[in-house]
Every structure is written in structure tokens, then in C-alpha cells.
Write an enzyme that holds these catalytic residues in place. Structure first.
Site, PDB file in Angstrom:
ATOM      1  N   THR A 162       0.800  -1.230   0.000  1.00 21.85           N
ATOM      2  CA  THR A 162       0.000   0.000   0.000  1.00 21.85           C
ATOM      3  C   THR A 162       0.829   1.273   0.000  1.00 21.85           C
ATOM      4  OG1 THR A 162      -0.153  -0.087   2.430  1.00 21.85           O
ATOM      5  CG2 THR A 162      -1.940  -1.108   1.166  1.00 21.85           C
ATOM      6  N   GLU A 181      -1.913   7.452   8.079  1.00 21.63           N
ATOM      7  CA  GLU A 181      -0.774   6.568   8.354  1.00 21.63           C
ATOM      8  C   GLU A 181       0.441   6.995   7.531  1.00 21.63           C
ATOM      9  OE1 GLU A 181      -1.726   2.494   7.471  1.00 21.63           O
ATOM     10  OE2 GLU A 181      -3.495   2.479   8.747  1.00 21.63           O
ATOM     11  N   GLY A 194      -3.874  -8.206   9.114  1.00 21.60           N
ATOM     12  CA  GLY A 194      -3.745  -9.239   8.097  1.00 21.60           C
ATOM     13  C   GLY A 194      -2.338  -9.774   7.929  1.00 21.60           C
ATOM     14  N   TYR A 195      -1.482  -9.598   8.935  1.00 26.83           N
ATOM     15  CA  TYR A 195      -0.055  -9.889   8.781  1.00 26.83           C
ATOM     16  C   TYR A 195       0.384 -11.266   9.260  1.00 26.83           C
ATOM     17  CZ  TYR A 195       1.923  -5.575   6.923  1.00 26.83           C
ATOM     18  OH  TYR A 195       2.287  -4.545   6.088  1.00 26.83           O
ATOM     19  N   HIS A 203      -1.575  -1.406  11.611  1.00 28.90           N
ATOM     20  CA  HIS A 203      -2.049  -1.921  10.316  1.00 28.90           C
ATOM     21  C   HIS A 203      -1.449  -3.308  10.042  1.00 28.90           C
ATOM     22  CE1 HIS A 203      -3.429  -0.545   6.036  1.00 28.90           C
ATOM     23  NE2 HIS A 203      -3.714  -1.824   6.257  1.00 28.90           N
ATOM     24  N   ARG A 240      -9.907   0.178   6.364  1.00 21.94           N
ATOM     25  CA  ARG A 240      -9.054   1.279   5.943  1.00 21.94           C
ATOM     26  C   ARG A 240      -9.282   2.444   6.902  1.00 21.94           C
ATOM     27  NH1 ARG A 240      -6.336  -1.751   3.693  1.00 21.94           N
ATOM     28  NH2 ARG A 240      -5.636  -1.812   1.516  1.00 21.94           N
ATOM     29  N   ASP A 243     -24.563  -4.988   4.267  1.00 20.20           N
ATOM     30  CA  ASP A 243     -23.733  -4.866   3.065  1.00 20.20           C
ATOM     31  C   ASP A 243     -24.651  -4.558   1.879  1.00 20.20           C
ATOM     32  OD1 ASP A 243     -21.967  -5.129   0.886  1.00 20.20           O
ATOM     33  OD2 ASP A 243     -20.702  -6.516   2.022  1.00 20.20           O
ATOM     34  N   ASP A 296      -6.919  -0.857  13.988  1.00 24.74           N
ATOM     35  CA  ASP A 296      -5.704  -1.331  13.340  1.00 24.74           C
ATOM     36  C   ASP A 296      -5.289  -0.426  12.174  1.00 24.74           C
ATOM     37  OD1 ASP A 296      -3.621  -3.385  12.799  1.00 24.74           O
ATOM     38  OD2 ASP A 296      -4.759  -3.682  10.949  1.00 24.74           O
ATOM     39  N   THR A 352      -1.794  -7.108  -1.602  1.00 27.02           N
ATOM     40  CA  THR A 352      -2.755  -6.651  -0.605  1.00 27.02           C
ATOM     41  C   THR A 352      -4.168  -6.875  -1.126  1.00 27.02           C
ATOM     42  OG1 THR A 352      -2.765  -4.409  -1.537  1.00 27.02           O
ATOM     43  CG2 THR A 352      -1.202  -4.851   0.250  1.00 27.02           C
TER      44      THR A 352
END
Length: 347
Positions: free
Chosen positions: A61, A249, A269-270, A266, A220, A162, A244, A82
């Protein structure tokens, strides 16, 4: 015939140059089987001269892929390792015939792990009885659907909103605003269109919510208005927050960081699993685009041999450790992301 095809492939690969963000892990060996030259560079520092004679660009990103970077380059293929791709000027790439790909769903299970561990902590440390609580999930794509499965397994009442999907059983946002004890966001960042998500949780949203909920954002930073969230926390309209992703950022609202229950750099998802999923999706797309012989799948590294699994999700991952590190040294936001320790989703 087959040997001739392989010979052509090898000749083509020998002429290929790939520029890649140097913080994308586990991928180097396979890339170097595909190209004669692979240039590794900090994503935020990749510039015009780096990509001028490159065939492919692989980013995260922190690299803005647009006309200013690519106009005078040979690049014909861009991949971002990503889920999100708001850093890619898709319209420009389409106009100029540059193929591109993202990695939808690559780290969905990793984010779901982050949310599950966070929910466990809310029960252990904040006294929230999960089986008595209602969770509102905003966005039910790759990540949201996995979070939904986690919440159902924990015995929670689950509300899902959604509108773009419009599935049976989903509810409008006002139901979540009225009834949810926890509201968690799993949407892409979009600023235009009927379902724009920029500041979806804004000042008006925080005045509409009824149950003084916990807020979780792993999507985000711009989905949640950080200034409005801080005000809502101060005024007692939000019970607490788990954040997160941040506006601006790596430059954070430091007051908000110290105020939230969990604040991480952030990295939801790591997990190594999520990163390897992304690597493999990038390699697959690269080989398809250039007609290269596939070098084989990447496998995540194993946990240390002395690791003992207690049965709790917190044994595999406790986000409070990442939160403590960021709160102690907020200026190391990028360092903490770029030097993230091994984390697995299973043992």
C-alpha cells in the site's frame, strides 16, 4: 516441441526485470527463478528511475502506482500483495494497457483471527459476555464473511449490513446502529458512488448509535473519522475501540492511539499464512501474464518447535502485544509493520 517452448520461456525470463517492495516476505526465491533481475526497494521510495526499464512492479500500500510513477516506464504488469488497491490508479492503468492485480481474500483469515482474539480480550478483560452480545458486521466480503463465521461460532447474535451485496438476511445500517454492542468494519475505501465508505463512521454516525458499542476497524483508516471517534470516546458514546488502520498513516492521532483499548500498526492481516497467500497469488498472476513456467508454491514457515498450543486463540495471537509496542513508540509505526514477527493462524 516442449523443450523449444521451455527454451523460449527461459530466454524471455532472462530479459525480465521486476521491481518489488523489499518488505514483502517469503517471495524472493520464487521471483529469482522467474527473472534475471529483481530489484528490492522500500515501497515508499520506489521512484521513476527504478521502474523505467522494469517489466513488472510488485508493491504494497505504500507505493502509489499512477501516471507520475509509470508514464515513462516499460512496466506492463503491476501486482499489489494486498486486498485493497486504493493506492493504484486503476483508470490510468486501464487507459495505458498496463495489466494489474490485487490479492482479494489473501489475508481474510488473518484479519478474522485478529478480530477473534480481540473479542476474546473484550470478554476476558472488559467483562463482555460474548454469548449475550450482538455484533454488527459492516461489509460481508472475503473478510466480513469469515468474521461472521467466527462470531456465530462464539454464540453471538450477528447482524450484517452490506448494501452492495444485498443478500437475504442482511439488515440496514440503522438496525446495527440501534442494536449492536460491537460494530466492526470490513469494507473497501471508496470516496464516490452510491455506497461510498469514506467516513462511513462520521460524527453523525456516532450520534445515531444507541448501545454505547465497541468499535473495531481493520478495513481502511478513512472508513472511520478518527476525530469523530475520539470525540465519541470522550463523550461516552462509544465504550471503547480496537483500531488497526488509521487516517494519515503512519502519522497518527496520538491522543486517539492512547485512548483506544487496542491500537495496532495496520497488521491485522499480517499472519505468515496471509502473506504467503498473497505471494502465491502474485506469482500465479505474474506467470499467467507473461507465460512463464510456474516455480511452485511458497509454504509458510513453521512455528518454533517448543511452541505449546493451549487451545485459546490468544495462544496463537494476542493483539495487546502489538498495541503495547505501538503505544510505547508511535513513531515506529512503519518499523513495526516492516519487521513484524512470525505469526501463524494454526500450529
Amino acid at each position: 516441441m516442449k523443450s523449444n517452448i521451455l527454451k523460449i520461456i527461459c530466454i524471455f525470463a532472462a530479459k525480465m526485470k521486476i521491481v518489488i517492495d523489499d518488505k514483502i516476505p517469503y517471495i524472493r526465491e520464487k521471483l529469482e527463478m522467474l527473472a534475471d533481475e529483481v530489484v528490492y526497494k522500500n515501497g515508499a521510495d520506489i521512484n521513476v528511475s527504478d521502474v523505467k526499464d522494469a517489466d513488472a512492479l510488485i508493491v504494497r500500500t505504500r507505493t502509489r502506482c499512477d501516471e507520475s510513477l509509470l508514464a515513462d516506464s516499460k512496466v506492463r504488469f503491476v501486482a499489489t500483495a494486498t486486498i485493497g488497491y486504493d493506492h493504484i490508479d486503476v483508470d490510468y492503468l486501464k487507459r495505458t494497457g498496463i495489466a494489474w492485480t490485487s490479492c482479494p481474500g489473501c489475508n481474510a483469515s488473518s484479519v478474522a483471527q485478529y478480530v477473534e482474539s480481540s473479542l476474546s480480550l473484550l470478554q476476558l478483560e472488559k467483562g463482555l459476555i460474548l454469548s449475550d452480545a450482538t455484533i454488527g458486521i459492516v461489509g460481508c466480503g472475503h473478510v466480513g464473511s469469515k468474521v461472521k463465521a467466527v462470531a456465530e461460532r462464539l454464540g453471538m447474535r450477528v447482524l450484517v449490513c452490506d448494501p452492495p451485496l444485498g443478500c437475504d438476511g442482511f439488515v440496514p445500517m440503522d438496525i446495527i446502529e440501534r442494536e449492536a454492542d460491537i460494530i466492526t468494519f470490513h469494507v473497501p475505501l471508496t470516496k464516490t458512488g452510491e455506497y461510498a465508505t469514506w467516513h462511513l463512521a462520521d460524527e453523525a454516525f456516532f450520534h445515531r448509535i444507541s448501545r454505547v458499542p465497541y468499535i473495531i476497524n481493520t478495513s481502511r483508516g478513512g472508513v472511520v473519522d478518527n476525530t469523530a471517534l475520539l470525540s465519541a470516546l470522550k463523550e461516552g458514546r462509544v465504550r471503547d475501540a480496537i483500531i488497526d488502520v488509521w487516517e494519515g498513516e503512519p502519522h497518527l492521532n496520538l491522543e486517539l492511539l492512547q485512548r483506544v483499548y487496542i491500537g495496532t500498526p495496520h497488521i491485522a492481516g499480517y499472519s505468515a499464512d496471509g502473506k504467503v497467500n498473497a505471494d502465491n497469488m502474485v506469482i500465479d498472476a505474474l506467470c499467467r501474464h507473461f507465460g512463464l513456467q510456474h516455480p511452485g508454491k511458497i509454504i509458510p514457515p513453521s512455528l518454533p518447535s517448543d511452541f505449546h498450543y493451549s487451545g485459546s486463540p490468544l495462544a496463537l495471537y494476542n493483539p495487546l502485544q502489538d498495541s503495547k509496542a505501538l503505544k510505547e513508540k508511535p513513531s515506529k509505526f512503519e518499523f513495526l509493520r516492516n519487521h513484524y514477527p512470525l505469526r501463524r493462524e494454526s500450529f
